[in-house]
Write an enzyme that holds these catalytic residues in place. Structure first.
Site, PDB file in Angstrom:
ATOM      1  N   LYS A   1       0.856  -1.195   0.000  1.00 43.29           N
ATOM      2  CA  LYS A   1       0.000   0.000   0.000  1.00 43.29           C
ATOM      3  C   LYS A   1       0.889   1.241   0.000  1.00 43.29           C
ATOM      4  CE  LYS A   1      -3.973   1.986   2.488  1.00 43.29           C
ATOM      5  NZ  LYS A   1      -4.872   1.857   3.667  1.00 43.29           N
TER       6      LYS A   1
ATOM      7  N   SER B   1      -9.990   1.994   2.586  1.00 49.75           N
ATOM      8  CA  SER B   1      -9.045   2.694   1.743  1.00 49.75           C
ATOM      9  C   SER B   1      -8.020   1.805   1.046  1.00 49.75           C
ATOM     10  CB  SER B   1      -8.291   3.727   2.580  1.00 49.75           C
ATOM     11  OG  SER B   1      -7.423   3.088   3.496  1.00 49.75           O
TER      12      SER B   1
ATOM     13  N   SER C   1     -10.370  -0.111   6.858  1.00 46.17           N
ATOM     14  CA  SER C   1      -9.715   0.017   5.556  1.00 46.17           C
ATOM     15  C   SER C   1      -8.990  -1.228   5.051  1.00 46.17           C
ATOM     16  CB  SER C   1      -8.720   1.179   5.579  1.00 46.17           C
ATOM     17  OG  SER C   1      -9.385   2.400   5.471  1.00 46.17           O
TER      18      SER C   1
END
Lengths: 493, 95
Positions: free
Chosen positions: A77, A157, A181
């Site tokens: 990420k 997210s 997330s």
């Protein structure tokens, strides 16, 4: 195909020399480069460094002393700082930021032999539930409703990580979870997502959003893969003052642990109005699967559940306004020139941050400002105590909780609600565990009538990820979830 | 709870985010609706409840007061949007 493998099977295959790390990595890079123009799951694909890392992995494997994840292709990420590799938080303000240091979590994965394919897309600064706020564009879910090409969100997210793992263009990926997330995008994309106990994985070098909530975790295609990855990511770090000194257990050993006699709680407050009928039905199935495996299921109460989301939307923006104060155009990141220092700050922060991030900074500034602090922030911290106590009380009676991960399946990229509060409701089932700091995991359970994945969430006691892994394996076996999204490695985008 | 324009402007100033009138109005209305929703918390009795300031299961530790890192000026300056030698630059502050 090499992109069909899980981390667990690839670890064995590499050691049997069925294929080389270079072959494995190049299959994933090739697929990622083919599908990314459509999915936008990666902000940056690091083909060259991945190739070099794969060659080193092959040398280590040849010597026979290679650590467990040697040669395993992973997505990271783009919130984890990676030395020498651009790290953006999906924000314009960091769009050219190249960290001179490596985050603890990614350093640990590198030590374990992991090969990074690139940096995955996310909501800007991890603020969002649909991957709609990235400066680098929306991520499209590899899943679509049957016979309907409407592009859907992957969740957020950690939506780029979820989309990449679901589409087989990463074997596993790191995510971060502040209010859901990791778990919500895992549910939307039909993969496993594990948010560990707060303090289990170091936050050092991970770009901060709400520091009392942020926690890194693995996103994978099997529970065993998640256990393996978590084992590599977790552990005490003196550079994070909230990192836990609890020993890291052998998470993988929990995969086959019996759940006979395990007490499973069903929080009655999660049977709320927003829950779709099909999600309700899958939840009932999950209860039956655990009963069939010998678990004792009972109802429990988490009385402050309904206040979780509103409390979160005071605490997280407050911490975000403080964390994001550092982006001022002076030491790193975007600078927009102004005639005075204040004007430079104001222009930089206006142009550098997107609308959702600005809104949260402003909300946070408001609830922390003189005259409002006690009414909002202090009150929210007190309610957070009550929410945490709810979980501690429930875990006096049961060992683990079973709930839906999200109220519905993924929604369309163009079906985004205008009202921010409607958007926030996606996280209604994931936020309470974040507030309490307890570990939680989403496991794919079924497809709905439209062919989209639904996930079930397990929530455990502080530092008891092993029970999540044991119960998660039972759900995984019973669900037999083998469906793949219509877009995945090996098919044309 | 409606937010008045003066408060909205003050908050934007505190946050050092420059907003034009239209952006300020949009965010003022949105924040008002978020505050309305957050208003549900008024019904929770928090008498004698201590605030949770982190996860209770992690207590902050202290470390030896020794230097553990440093001497990395070039690393630190490597992302500076503008620099002069070993210094960050800002617009003129003192006339």
């Amino acid at each position: 195909m090499l992109t069909d493998l899980t981390i667990t099977t690839a670890i064995d295959g590499l050691r049997r020399r069925d294929f080389s790390a270079s072959e494995l990595v190049s299959a994933h890079i090739g697929a990622a480069e083919a599908l990314n123009p459509r999915l936008n799951a990666y902000i940056t694909i690091t083909s060259e460094s991945a190739g070099a890392a794969a060659r080193s992995a092959d040398e280590a494997l040849a010597k026979g002393d290679a650590p467990l994840l040697t040669g395993i292709p992973l997505g990271i990420k783009d919130l984890f700082c990676t030395a020498g590799i651009r790290t953006t938080a999906a924000s314009r303000i960091l769009s050219d930021f190249v960290p001179p240091y490596e985050s603890t979590v990614t350093q640990k994965l590198l030590h374990a032999g992991g090969v990074f394919l690139g940096k995955t897309n996310l909501d800007e600064f991890a603020m969002g539930s649909g991957n709609l706020t990235s400066f680098f564009g929306t991520v499209e879910s590899p899943w679509h409703r049957t016979g309907d090409a409407t592009p859907l969100v992957p969740g957020g997210s950690s939506g780029g990580s979820a989309a990449a793992v679901a589409a087989h263009i990463a074997m596993g990926a790191t995510g971060t979870d502040t209010g859901g997330s990791i778990r919500q995008p895992a549910a939307y994309c039909g993969i496993v997502g594990l948010k560990p106990t707060y303090g289990r994985c170091s936050r050092w070098g991970t770009i901060g959003f709400a520091s009392s909530l942020d926690q890194a975790g693995p996103m994978t295609r099997s529970v065993e893969d998640a256990a393996i990855m978590l084992g590599a990511m977790a552990g005490f770090d003196p550079r994070d003052s909230t990192s836990s000194e609890q020993p890291v257990p052998d998470f993988r050993a929990a995969v086959n642990r019996s759940v006979k006699g395990l007490r499973v709680g069903i929080p009655k407050e999660y049977r709320s109005e927003g829950l779709s009928e099909e999600m309700q039905a899958v939840w009932e199935k999950g209860i039956q699967w655990l009963k069939d495996a010998g678990c004792e299921v009972s109802d429990v109460s988490l009385p402050h559940t309904e206040y979780g989301l509103a409390t979160y939307y005071i605490i997280a923006p407050a911490e975000c306004s403080s964390n994001l104060a550092r982006y001022d155009g002076v030491r790193f990141g975007l600078r927009v020139p102004g005639d005075s220092l204040d004007e430079m700050y104001e222009k930089t922060r206006h142009d550098g941050f997107g609308e959702e991030v600005r809104r949260r900074i402003l909300m946070g500034t408001y609830v922390l400002s003189a005259g409002y602090y006690d009414a909002y922030y202090l009150k929210a911290q007190k309610i957070r105590t009550l929410i945490c106590r709810d979980f501690i009380n429930a875990f006096e009676e049961v060992d683990v909780l079973l709930t839906p991960t999200a109220p519905t399946t993924a929604f369309g990229i163009n079906e985004k609600p205008d009202d921010p509060v409607q958007m926030y409701l996606n996280d209604i089932f994931t936020v309470p565990a974040s507030m309490a700091g307890v570990p939680a995991m989403s496991v794919p359970a079924a497809l709905n009538a439209e062919g989209l994945p639904l996930g079930l969430q397990l929530i455990g006691r502080h530092f008891d990820e092993e029970t999540l892994i044991a119960a998660g394996s039972v759900l995984e076996k019973a669900a037999g979830f083998t469906a793949r999204p219509d877009i995945h490695a090996g098919v044309a985008a | 709870m409606a937010l008045d324009p003066a408060t909205a402007r003050r908050v934007a100033k505190l946050a050092r985010i420059g907003l034009n009138d239209q952006e300020l109005e949009t965010v003022r209305v949105q924040m008002g609706s978020i505050l309305d929703w957050i208003g549900m918390l008024d019904e929770v009795d928090v008498e004698n409840v201590p605030p949770m300031t982190g996860t209770e299961h992690v207590t902050l530790r202290q470390r030896e007061d020794v230097v553990t890192d440093g001497g990395r000026a070039e690393d630190i300056l490597s992302n500076a949007p503008d620099r002069a030698g070993a210094f960050f630059t800002v617009p003129k502050v003192v006339e």
